[in-house]
Scaffold this active site. Structure first.
Site, PDB file in Angstrom:
ATOM      1  N   GLY A  87       4.420  22.489 -20.074  1.00 38.63           N
ATOM      2  CA  GLY A  87       3.352  22.154 -19.145  1.00 38.63           C
ATOM      3  C   GLY A  87       2.288  21.295 -19.785  1.00 38.63           C
ATOM      4  O   GLY A  87       2.584  20.405 -20.582  1.00 38.63           O
ATOM      5  N   ASP A  94       4.399   8.650 -17.740  1.00 34.73           N
ATOM      6  CA  ASP A  94       3.881   7.674 -16.778  1.00 34.73           C
ATOM      7  C   ASP A  94       3.763   8.293 -15.391  1.00 34.73           C
ATOM      8  O   ASP A  94       2.800   8.034 -14.660  1.00 34.73           O
ATOM      9  CB  ASP A  94       4.785   6.445 -16.732  1.00 34.73           C
ATOM     10  CG  ASP A  94       4.761   5.661 -18.024  1.00 34.73           C
ATOM     11  OD1 ASP A  94       3.771   5.781 -18.779  1.00 34.73           O
ATOM     12  OD2 ASP A  94       5.727   4.924 -18.298  1.00 34.73           O
TER      13      ASP A  94
END
Length: 403
Positions: A324, A351
């Site tokens: 995470g 990205d």
């Protein structure tokens, strides 16, 4: 005047003024109103304008007519490129769930990929199993992600005066990105990456030449201010020349815009930008380099985040892949969970996260909410092949709601 020339001039006028009226064009070109209506209807069918009462409005503010003409393409070629996107589909996609505006300044690269059984030895030639050529660059990928995640995106990049500049225009025109500004370098070619992918072990070898990406001038940065002024969020990375990136960050900060800095690829120069950045989003490697602390678990990530805050960062998000992300905001930590995913390709995960984060913040979400949404979006991106391939808003929303 030839029909093609008249329509080119109409399009240039609309790109500059955003809208125009039949009566004006009729008088200007000394033709009938019916002729102008036919011109506007034709342009609307190609997806570059939207008809409205008495005239038309532009759908894409930066069609880069100068870029096209300088690289030798005709107006007819430009319209052929755009013709693949019909008006109805364009408006359905770009109007759906769109909230907030994001300005992305970053790189455009052409990725040349060759799949090989194994990497060649020195002096050896191998037959490739397959190859591809397509758009890339962290700026392009993040602008695409932010667009797919629901934001109205204006993308700013720089290319060369070569055949790859045509690919840039074609890709950006067909993409979900709402509008763009594309500068051209007089001295450097379009950025490119040569990539070998080994089928033996899945590893890759990449050689990147940044080219035109590193030639952005102060004057070009100043020209971005009108688009930046109407944006909610500025998102930047580090594949352009740093002086241009730093200048734009300071301008955005002065305008009161929310600034996201994705420090990739890492450069120690970013320390001078930290006071003007609202949130910095390094991955584990970049956070380790910036903080001087090796990250191997959540506790060491917390130590690194605190060290980065001491350097001047207001908020820090360290992305940690399957673990995470760790968020530090006002010296309070939040752990952003990773959503379960069937991983196919992780190259575009960062990205995807940054683009989705920018979109969610522009829509008015809190940083925790935006980071969680970005985590859901990125989990879908790793299930797709190719760094530039991004999921749809509705898909991400469904996964986000599964939390």
């Amino acid at each position: 005047m030839f029909l093609e020339e008249r329509r080119r001039l109409i399009l240039q006028y609309l790109d500059k003024h955003e809208r125009g009226h039949v009566n004006y064009f009729s008088a200007y070109f000394n033709v009938t109103k019916e002729t102008i209506r036919s011109d506007l209807n034709s342009l609307a069918e190609m997806g570059v304008v939207q008809r409205c009462y008495g005239g038309a409005i532009i759908l894409r503010r930066s069609l880069q007519a100068e870029l096209i003409s300088e690289t030798g393409n005709s107006f007819e070629t430009l319209l052929q490129h755009i013709n693949h996107r019909k008006l109805t589909n364009d408006k359905q996609q770009k109007g759906k769930d769109m909230q907030g505006k994001v300005c992305v300044f970053g790189s455009f690269n052409v990725d040349i990929v060759a799949k090989v059984e194994r990497f060649p030895k020195g002096g050896e030639s191998l037959m490739a199993l397959g190859s591809s050529l397509g758009p890339g660059g962290k700026g392009t990928n993040q602008a695409t992600a932010a667009s797919k995640a629901g934001a109205q995106v204006h993308f700013v990049a720089k290319v060369g005066k070569d055949q790859f500049s045509n690919l840039a225009v074609e890709h950006l025109t067909r993409s979900a990105i709402h509008s763009y500004t594309l500068y051209q370098s007089e001295s450097e070619p379009t950025g490119n990456a040569i990539i070998y992918v080994s089928q033996e072990n899945g590893e890759n070898m990449i050689a990147i030449y940044s080219g035109a990406n590193t030639t952005v001038t102060c004057n070009e940065i100043q020209k971005i201010i009108p688009e930046l002024s109407s944006s909610d969020v500025l998102l930047v990375q580090l594949e352009n020349n740093f002086d241009a990136t730093h200048a734009l960050i300071k301008i955005a900060h002065g305008l009161g815009k929310f600034v996201i800095l994705n420090p990739a690829p890492y450069s120690a120069e970013i320390i001078s930008s930290l006071p003007f950045v609202d949130v910095i989003t390094p991955n584990e490697t970049e956070a380790s380099l910036l903080s001087g602390i090796d990250i191997n678990d959540l506790d060491t990530a917390k130590d690194a985040a605190l060290r980065i805050a001491e350097l001047g960062a207001k908020k820090v998000i360290i992305t940690m892949g399957a673990r995470g992300a760790l968020l530090l905001d006002n010296y309070q930590f939040s752990h952003i969970r990773a959503f379960p995913a069937v991983t196919v390709d992780t190259t575009g995960a960062g990205d995807a996260f940054n683009g989705a984060l920018a979109a969610a913040l522009a829509a008015g979400n809190s940083l925790v909410q935006a980071a969680t949404w970005a985590s859901a979006f990125a989990s879908l991106a790793v299930e797709l092949e190719g760094a530039s391939n991004m999921p749809e808003f509705t898909q991400a929303n469904e996964r986000f709601r599964s939390l």
